[in-house]
Design a protein around this motif. Structure first.
Motif, mmCIF file in Angstrom:
data_model
loop_
_atom_site.group_PDB
_atom_site.id
_atom_site.type_symbol
_atom_site.label_atom_id
_atom_site.label_comp_id
_atom_site.label_asym_id
_atom_site.label_seq_id
_atom_site.Cartn_x
_atom_site.Cartn_y
_atom_site.Cartn_z
ATOM 1 N N GLU A 89 61.164 2.986 -12.189
ATOM 2 C CA GLU A 89 59.709 2.938 -12.213
ATOM 3 C C GLU A 89 59.201 3.191 -13.634
ATOM 4 O O GLU A 89 59.868 3.849 -14.436
ATOM 5 N N PRO A 90 57.993 2.695 -13.965
ATOM 6 C CA PRO A 90 57.420 2.992 -15.283
ATOM 7 C C PRO A 90 56.853 4.400 -15.324
ATOM 8 O O PRO A 90 56.521 4.992 -14.300
ATOM 9 N N MET A 91 56.752 4.947 -16.529
ATOM 10 C CA MET A 91 56.054 6.217 -16.735
ATOM 11 C C MET A 91 55.186 6.067 -17.988
ATOM 12 O O MET A 91 55.567 5.406 -18.948
ATOM 13 N N PHE A 92 53.980 6.656 -17.939
ATOM 14 C CA PHE A 92 53.044 6.584 -19.059
ATOM 15 C C PHE A 92 52.449 7.964 -19.309
ATOM 16 O O PHE A 92 52.134 8.696 -18.374
ATOM 17 N N LYS A 93 52.285 8.296 -20.580
ATOM 18 C CA LYS A 93 51.671 9.570 -20.949
ATOM 19 C C LYS A 93 50.795 9.371 -22.182
ATOM 20 O O LYS A 93 51.167 8.663 -23.116
ATOM 21 N N VAL A 94 49.621 10.008 -22.153
ATOM 22 C CA VAL A 94 48.741 10.073 -23.316
ATOM 23 C C VAL A 94 48.501 11.541 -23.616
ATOM 24 O O VAL A 94 48.163 12.319 -22.710
ATOM 25 N N ALA A 95 48.681 11.939 -24.877
ATOM 26 C CA ALA A 95 48.464 13.335 -25.275
ATOM 27 C C ALA A 95 47.495 13.387 -26.443
ATOM 28 O O ALA A 95 47.600 12.596 -27.393
ATOM 29 N N PHE A 96 46.538 14.317 -26.373
ATOM 30 C CA PHE A 96 45.595 14.567 -27.462
ATOM 31 C C PHE A 96 46.022 15.841 -28.175
ATOM 32 O O PHE A 96 46.265 16.876 -27.542
ATOM 33 N N LEU A 97 46.125 15.762 -29.504
ATOM 34 C CA LEU A 97 46.635 16.853 -30.325
ATOM 35 C C LEU A 97 45.494 17.407 -31.163
ATOM 36 O O LEU A 97 44.807 16.658 -31.862
ATOM 37 N N MET A 98 45.291 18.736 -31.115
ATOM 38 C CA MET A 98 44.132 19.343 -31.774
ATOM 39 C C MET A 98 44.530 20.620 -32.492
ATOM 40 O O MET A 98 45.328 21.406 -31.973
ATOM 41 N N LEU A 99 43.952 20.839 -33.675
ATOM 42 C CA LEU A 99 44.126 22.094 -34.411
ATOM 43 C C LEU A 99 45.596 22.457 -34.562
ATOM 44 O O LEU A 99 45.996 23.601 -34.362
ATOM 45 N N TYR A 145 49.456 12.166 -10.845
ATOM 46 C CA TYR A 145 48.482 12.130 -11.937
ATOM 47 C C TYR A 145 48.375 13.565 -12.477
ATOM 48 O O TYR A 145 47.746 14.420 -11.859
ATOM 49 N N LYS A 146 48.985 13.796 -13.627
ATOM 50 C CA LYS A 146 49.102 15.160 -14.145
ATOM 51 C C LYS A 146 48.287 15.353 -15.420
ATOM 52 O O LYS A 146 48.317 14.527 -16.331
ATOM 53 N N MET A 147 47.554 16.471 -15.478
ATOM 54 C CA MET A 147 46.890 16.919 -16.700
ATOM 55 C C MET A 147 47.460 18.279 -17.059
ATOM 56 O O MET A 147 47.535 19.178 -16.211
ATOM 57 N N PHE A 148 47.868 18.441 -18.333
ATOM 58 C CA PHE A 148 48.520 19.688 -18.723
ATOM 59 C C PHE A 148 48.128 20.065 -20.147
ATOM 60 O O PHE A 148 48.158 19.234 -21.053
ATOM 61 N N TYR A 149 47.719 21.331 -20.320
ATOM 62 C CA TYR A 149 47.394 21.857 -21.645
ATOM 63 C C TYR A 149 48.519 22.767 -22.119
ATOM 64 O O TYR A 149 49.008 23.626 -21.364
ATOM 65 N N THR A 150 48.951 22.590 -23.390
ATOM 66 C CA THR A 150 49.996 23.417 -23.982
ATOM 67 C C THR A 150 49.525 23.995 -25.310
ATOM 68 O O THR A 150 48.959 23.272 -26.143
ATOM 69 N N VAL A 159 61.908 25.840 -34.897
ATOM 70 C CA VAL A 159 61.767 26.094 -33.465
ATOM 71 C C VAL A 159 60.306 26.402 -33.137
ATOM 72 O O VAL A 159 59.647 27.162 -33.855
ATOM 73 N N SER A 160 59.827 25.810 -32.055
ATOM 74 C CA SER A 160 58.505 26.164 -31.526
ATOM 75 C C SER A 160 58.599 26.311 -30.015
ATOM 76 O O SER A 160 59.445 25.681 -29.369
ATOM 77 N N ILE A 161 57.725 27.151 -29.470
ATOM 78 C CA ILE A 161 57.657 27.333 -28.028
ATOM 79 C C ILE A 161 56.215 27.139 -27.589
ATOM 80 O O ILE A 161 55.282 27.524 -28.302
ATOM 81 N N GLY A 162 56.027 26.495 -26.448
ATOM 82 C CA GLY A 162 54.691 26.230 -25.934
ATOM 83 C C GLY A 162 54.496 26.843 -24.561
ATOM 84 O O GLY A 162 55.412 26.823 -23.730
ATOM 85 N N LEU A 163 53.301 27.388 -24.316
ATOM 86 C CA LEU A 163 52.919 27.913 -23.013
ATOM 87 C C LEU A 163 51.724 27.112 -22.520
ATOM 88 O O LEU A 163 50.827 26.780 -23.303
ATOM 89 N N GLY A 164 51.699 26.804 -21.221
ATOM 90 C CA GLY A 164 50.623 25.947 -20.759
ATOM 91 C C GLY A 164 50.264 26.103 -19.302
ATOM 92 O O GLY A 164 50.963 26.761 -18.526
ATOM 93 N N VAL A 165 49.134 25.487 -18.959
ATOM 94 C CA VAL A 165 48.640 25.430 -17.585
ATOM 95 C C VAL A 165 48.148 24.009 -17.330
ATOM 96 O O VAL A 165 47.823 23.262 -18.251
ATOM 97 N N GLY A 166 48.095 23.639 -16.051
ATOM 98 C CA GLY A 166 47.619 22.306 -15.725
ATOM 99 C C GLY A 166 47.470 22.107 -14.232
ATOM 100 O O GLY A 166 47.506 23.053 -13.447
ATOM 101 N N VAL A 167 47.321 20.850 -13.865
ATOM 102 C CA VAL A 167 47.191 20.487 -12.454
ATOM 103 C C VAL A 167 47.812 19.106 -12.263
ATOM 104 O O VAL A 167 47.728 18.238 -13.139
ATOM 105 N N ASP A 168 48.488 18.926 -11.145
ATOM 106 C CA ASP A 168 49.105 17.649 -10.794
ATOM 107 C C ASP A 168 48.516 17.194 -9.461
ATOM 108 O O ASP A 168 48.702 17.853 -8.435
ATOM 109 N N LEU A 169 47.770 16.088 -9.482
ATOM 110 C CA LEU A 169 47.232 15.522 -8.250
ATOM 111 C C LEU A 169 48.227 14.491 -7.728
ATOM 112 O O LEU A 169 48.457 13.458 -8.355
ATOM 113 N N ILE A 170 48.834 14.797 -6.572
ATOM 114 C CA ILE A 170 49.844 13.922 -5.969
ATOM 115 C C ILE A 170 49.276 13.314 -4.694
ATOM 116 O O ILE A 170 48.767 14.026 -3.834
ATOM 117 N N THR A 171 49.347 11.995 -4.587
ATOM 118 C CA THR A 171 48.962 11.303 -3.356
ATOM 119 C C THR A 171 50.224 10.738 -2.708
ATOM 120 O O THR A 171 51.075 10.168 -3.388
#
Length: 273
Positions: A89-99, A145-150, A159-171
């Motif tokens: 199956e295909p997979m697509f992701k768009v990420a916005f990078l800030m600061l 359909y997942k939205m996630f902030y890191t 080395v970098s480490i990221g912590l995040g929260v988000g929500v995944d809407l599954i139908t």
């Protein structure tokens, strides 16, 4: 967590999760100070496009329906109803990078399986009975359909480490059809997520990336996502990635009881501007 919601309650719950995600994102953004760009530097503003193929393998079991007079629905596996267990199956992701260190990503992944077979055992599915030797067609359609902030933190220059929260809407839609009976079950699952991301860059153009996301709530169910892979910056903004992905969802509520697992490699291209 996996309570099946409908109408206004579903919309209110989903809006609440989005609001919680936004609040936690703001808190994480202002933790610490913005340091000089290192491993995960992306500039003040940026955007990343990621796309490729996910070579999925399906396993697990489900019971759909309620118990009646002591008799419950059949615990079925994909092979019991003729579902294919491998799919690309295909997979697509768009990420916005800030600061420099903040990342908000939107990911879409379909999990679409179908098949047919002559039943080798009697199956009770959502209140309908399908007898032995019945010719059936089956369908399992899942869309994520997942939205996630890191928020990323530099541990060193490599080395970098990221912590995040988000929500995944599954139908989800499951369907079982025969000449004598047709039955389906639709489910919407807004799933809150917490996660951690580790990136190790021993070379400027080569990185190892590991990610875990998940959430659990008592006996109602749980979900987790594991992703481990490599990124190679080929030329300019273009990178090549290869990952291994493992997803598991378990639910025991509202006439649905069981677990499904999806795993396999994915590979593709990434553009970052």
């Amino acid at each position: 967590m996996f309570t099946l919601l409908a109408g206004k309650s579903a919309r209110a719950f989903f809006v609440g999760l989005i609001s919680l995600t936004g609040l936690m994102s703001l808190i994480l953004i202002f933790i610490g100070t913005v340091s000089a760009p290192k491993v995960y530097a992306s500039g003040m503003l940026g955007i990343e496009f990621k796309g490729g193929a996910y070579f999925q393998n399906l396993s697990g079991h489900l019971k759909i329906g309620n118990s009646i007079n002591g008799y419950g629905p059949t615990n079925i596996t994909p092979s019991d109803i003729g579902l294919r267990t491998t799919k690309t199956e295909p997979m697509f992701k768009v990420a916005f990078l800030m600061l420099y260190d903040n990342r908000i990503s939107f990911t879409y992944v379909p999990y679409v399986y179908n098949g047919s077979r002559v039943l080798s055992k009697k199956i009770d599915f959502n209140g309908k009975t399908y007898d032995v030797n019945t010719d059936v067609t089956s369908q399992l359609d899942i869309y994520s359909y997942k939205m996630f902030y890191t928020r990323n933190f530099d541990i060193s220059n490599y080395v970098s480490i990221g912590l995040g929260v988000g929500v995944d809407l599954i139908t989800v839609k499951t369907e079982l059809n025969s000449l004598y009976a047709t039955e389906s079950k639709d489910v919407n699952l807004p799933i809150p997520l917490m996660g951690v991301r580790l990136r190790i860059s021993p070379l400027n153009d080569f990185s190892f990336v590991g990610k875990f996301q998940g959430f659990a709530l008592g006996s109602t169910g749980y979900y987790y996502h594991v992703n481990v892979g490599v990124d190679y910056k080929a030329i300019g903004p273009l990178s090549v990635f290869a990952d291994y992905v493992y997803d598991k969802v378990h639910v025991d509520t509202n006439s649905v009881d069981g677990s499904l697992e999806f795993e396999g490699p994915e590979a593709g291209l990434k553009l970052r501007f």
